[in-house]
Design a protein around this motif. Structure first.
Motif, PDB file in Angstrom:
ATOM      1  N   PHE A  84       2.271   3.978  -5.317  1.00  9.68           N
ATOM      2  CA  PHE A  84       2.255   4.916  -4.184  1.00  9.68           C
ATOM      3  C   PHE A  84       3.677   5.318  -3.817  1.00  9.68           C
ATOM      4  O   PHE A  84       3.975   6.514  -3.643  1.00  9.68           O
ATOM      5  N   LEU A  85       4.585   4.342  -3.721  1.00  9.67           N
ATOM      6  CA  LEU A  85       5.970   4.665  -3.378  1.00  9.67           C
ATOM      7  C   LEU A  85       6.605   5.559  -4.441  1.00  9.67           C
ATOM      8  O   LEU A  85       7.311   6.530  -4.113  1.00  9.67           O
ATOM      9  N   GLU A  86       6.356   5.255  -5.706  1.00  8.40           N
ATOM     10  CA  GLU A  86       6.896   6.095  -6.782  1.00  8.40           C
ATOM     11  C   GLU A  86       6.365   7.518  -6.676  1.00  8.40           C
ATOM     12  O   GLU A  86       7.111   8.498  -6.833  1.00  8.40           O
ATOM     13  N   ALA A  87       5.075   7.646  -6.412  1.00 10.54           N
ATOM     14  CA  ALA A  87       4.469   8.974  -6.297  1.00 10.54           C
ATOM     15  C   ALA A  87       5.055   9.745  -5.126  1.00 10.54           C
ATOM     16  O   ALA A  87       5.365  10.945  -5.234  1.00 10.54           O
ATOM     17  N   MET A  88       5.242   9.078  -3.998  1.00 10.58           N
ATOM     18  CA  MET A  88       5.774   9.756  -2.826  1.00 10.58           C
ATOM     19  C   MET A  88       7.230  10.155  -3.032  1.00 10.58           C
ATOM     20  O   MET A  88       7.674  11.190  -2.524  1.00 10.58           O
ATOM     21  N   TYR A 107       5.882  -9.729  -1.424  1.00  6.04           N
ATOM     22  CA  TYR A 107       5.591  -8.423  -2.031  1.00  6.04           C
ATOM     23  C   TYR A 107       6.035  -7.299  -1.113  1.00  6.04           C
ATOM     24  O   TYR A 107       6.620  -6.301  -1.562  1.00  6.04           O
ATOM     25  N   GLN A 108       5.796  -7.442   0.194  1.00  4.99           N
ATOM     26  CA  GLN A 108       6.219  -6.395   1.127  1.00  4.99           C
ATOM     27  C   GLN A 108       7.733  -6.230   1.108  1.00  4.99           C
ATOM     28  O   GLN A 108       8.238  -5.094   1.138  1.00  4.99           O
ATOM     29  N   GLU A 167       9.715  -2.830   0.333  1.00  8.18           N
ATOM     30  CA  GLU A 167      10.707  -2.248   1.222  1.00  8.18           C
ATOM     31  C   GLU A 167      12.006  -1.962   0.476  1.00  8.18           C
ATOM     32  O   GLU A 167      12.609  -0.888   0.633  1.00  8.18           O
ATOM     33  N   SER A 168      12.437  -2.912  -0.373  1.00  6.73           N
ATOM     34  CA  SER A 168      13.653  -2.704  -1.164  1.00  6.73           C
ATOM     35  C   SER A 168      13.450  -1.578  -2.177  1.00  6.73           C
ATOM     36  O   SER A 168      14.354  -0.750  -2.392  1.00  6.73           O
ATOM     37  N   TYR A 169      12.280  -1.531  -2.765  1.00  9.14           N
ATOM     38  CA  TYR A 169      11.995  -0.485  -3.757  1.00  9.14           C
ATOM     39  C   TYR A 169      12.000   0.890  -3.093  1.00  9.14           C
ATOM     40  O   TYR A 169      12.527   1.862  -3.639  1.00  9.14           O
ATOM     41  N   GLY A 170      11.417   0.984  -1.888  1.00  4.25           N
ATOM     42  CA  GLY A 170      11.431   2.242  -1.158  1.00  4.25           C
ATOM     43  C   GLY A 170      12.844   2.724  -0.883  1.00  4.25           C
ATOM     44  O   GLY A 170      13.146   3.926  -0.994  1.00  4.25           O
ATOM     45  N   VAL A 210       9.200   5.824   5.248  1.00  3.06           N
ATOM     46  CA  VAL A 210       8.081   4.891   5.059  1.00  3.06           C
ATOM     47  C   VAL A 210       8.032   3.912   6.226  1.00  3.06           C
ATOM     48  O   VAL A 210       9.054   3.321   6.586  1.00  3.06           O
ATOM     49  N   VAL A 211       6.843   3.742   6.800  1.00  4.30           N
ATOM     50  CA  VAL A 211       6.647   2.779   7.883  1.00  4.30           C
ATOM     51  C   VAL A 211       5.605   1.754   7.440  1.00  4.30           C
ATOM     52  O   VAL A 211       4.485   2.116   7.068  1.00  4.30           O
ATOM     53  N   PHE A 212       5.990   0.477   7.458  1.00  3.18           N
ATOM     54  CA  PHE A 212       5.043  -0.616   7.259  1.00  3.18           C
ATOM     55  C   PHE A 212       4.562  -1.036   8.653  1.00  3.18           C
ATOM     56  O   PHE A 212       5.330  -1.586   9.439  1.00  3.18           O
ATOM     57  N   THR A 213       3.307  -0.774   8.961  1.00  6.04           N
ATOM     58  CA  THR A 213       2.818  -1.002  10.323  1.00  6.04           C
ATOM     59  C   THR A 213       2.395  -2.440  10.577  1.00  6.04           C
ATOM     60  O   THR A 213       2.237  -2.838  11.733  1.00  6.04           O
ATOM     61  N   GLY A 214       2.166  -3.221   9.512  1.00  7.50           N
ATOM     62  CA  GLY A 214       1.551  -4.525   9.680  1.00  7.50           C
ATOM     63  C   GLY A 214       0.067  -4.378   9.965  1.00  7.50           C
ATOM     64  O   GLY A 214      -0.500  -3.279   9.896  1.00  7.50           O
TER      65      GLY A 214
END
Length: 331
Positions: A160-164, A186-187, A191-194, A203-207
């Motif tokens: 998903f991150l790669e696609a975005m 993994y998260q 985050e580092s990959y993003g 990108v927002v990780f909402t939890g």
């Protein structure tokens, strides 16, 4: 409202003296409460309760399997097959799951498909999420592309991150949400990959969230990039909310999403195809609205909570009738 007692059985592992003590406690409770039906969900509950329930004299035992088994080691797969021999019926939540069980050696005659259901009415208020953007630090009016899932490697969120990342420059006002929690390591990798992909601030990780209907009321496109799936609740909830879905063609996803009719399907691990599908929806409001409306109708017609409850009750009734008939005939 009828008060239903809740009894917890705490375990840190499925085997050993502590687990046996809890199983004996469960067996005593089942006898004392004259429980007639036990329905277990997932590997751990299946292993913990099925054989014990049978030995405790429970009339009907139902086991639900809702995944493609990819998380099971060969040893766990053998244990689950053994436990399922004690059950009267195995409930799969998708035809794909049923076919997987048959391929693994389960008796087809003992498998019933009852597809997952969602409370469609919870997802119909399109104005419910107006405060969500402010709470998450998102600009008003910007398109939101969201993944709603556990943060787990099997969900393929890196794709998903790669696609975005391939479309971020083209759609500079779009923001991306990952809604859910799970694997902390993994998260952190995600985050580092993003950051490396240039998605900082986008990108927002909402939890974990309890306000998924409100979040979906603000989402433009819902994405599920899973590598394996039974029948995704996130897909069904997105459809119920009228949000167009892009999902991978794995497991039971295609039973919910009809490609080009109620959403779009792409191959797993194909970030380029995922990005193209999301771009198509962001560029075409008419297509988004058409797929969203069709998805909502399909969710209401085929994946409602009421339908799932009705089919489960009918199964219980049929199995109880069969059990009593066998008891009368001494079987």
């Amino acid at each position: 409202t009828r008060q239903i007692p809740l009894v917890e059985y705490t375990l840190n592992r499925l085997y050993g003296p502590r687990a046996l003590k809890q199983q004996l406690r469960f067996a005593r409770y089942a006898r004392r409460a004259a429980i007639e039906i036990v329905h277990t969900y997932g590997f751990h509950a299946n292993v913990f309760a099925t054989a014990v329930a049978r030995l405790a004299g429970v009339r009907v035992i139902v086991t639900s399997v809702q995944d493609m088994g990819i998380h099971l080691t060969p040893a766990k797969g053998r244990v689950q097959r053994l436990m399922c021999r004690w059950t009267d019926r195995i409930v799969a939540n998708a035809d794909a799951v049923r076919q997987r069980l048959i391929a693994d050696g389960y008796d087809p005659a003992r498998i019933t498909v009852i597809r997952s259901g969602v409370d469609v009415a919870r997802f119909t208020n399109k104005t419910a999420g107006r405060g969500i953007r402010q709470a998450l630090g998102l600009p008003p009016g910007s398109p939101l592309v969201a993944v709603l899932s556990r943060v787990d490697r099997i969900k393929g969120i890196e794709y998903f991150l790669e696609a975005m990342a391939t479309m971020a420059d083209r759609f500079k006002d779009v923001h991306f949400l990952i809604v859910g929690d799970g694997d902390v390591a993994y998260q952190k990798e995600l985050e580092s990959y993003g950051t490396r992909l240039g998605l900082d601030g986008r990108v927002v990780f909402t939890g974990a969230r309890t306000d998924v209907p409100e979040i979906l009321s603000e989402v433009t496109v819902s994405v599920l990039p899973s590598l394996s799936e039974g029948l995704s609740t996130a897909i069904l909830e997105s459809m119920a909310a009228g949000v167009p879905v892009v999902a991978t063609r794995v497991g039971g996803n295609a039973e919910a999403v009809e490609d080009g009719v109620t959403g779009l399907l792409v191959a797993p691990r194909d970030a380029a195809a995922l990005g193209r599908a999301v771009c198509l929806l962001l560029e075409n409001a008419d297509l988004r609205h058409r797929l969203g409306r069709a998805g909502r109708q399909r969710a209401a017609d085929r994946f409602s909570l009421e339908r799932m409850v009705r089919e489960t009750e009918r199964l219980y009734e049929d199995l109880m009738v069969s059990s009593k008939s066998e008891a009368r005939h001494g079987r």
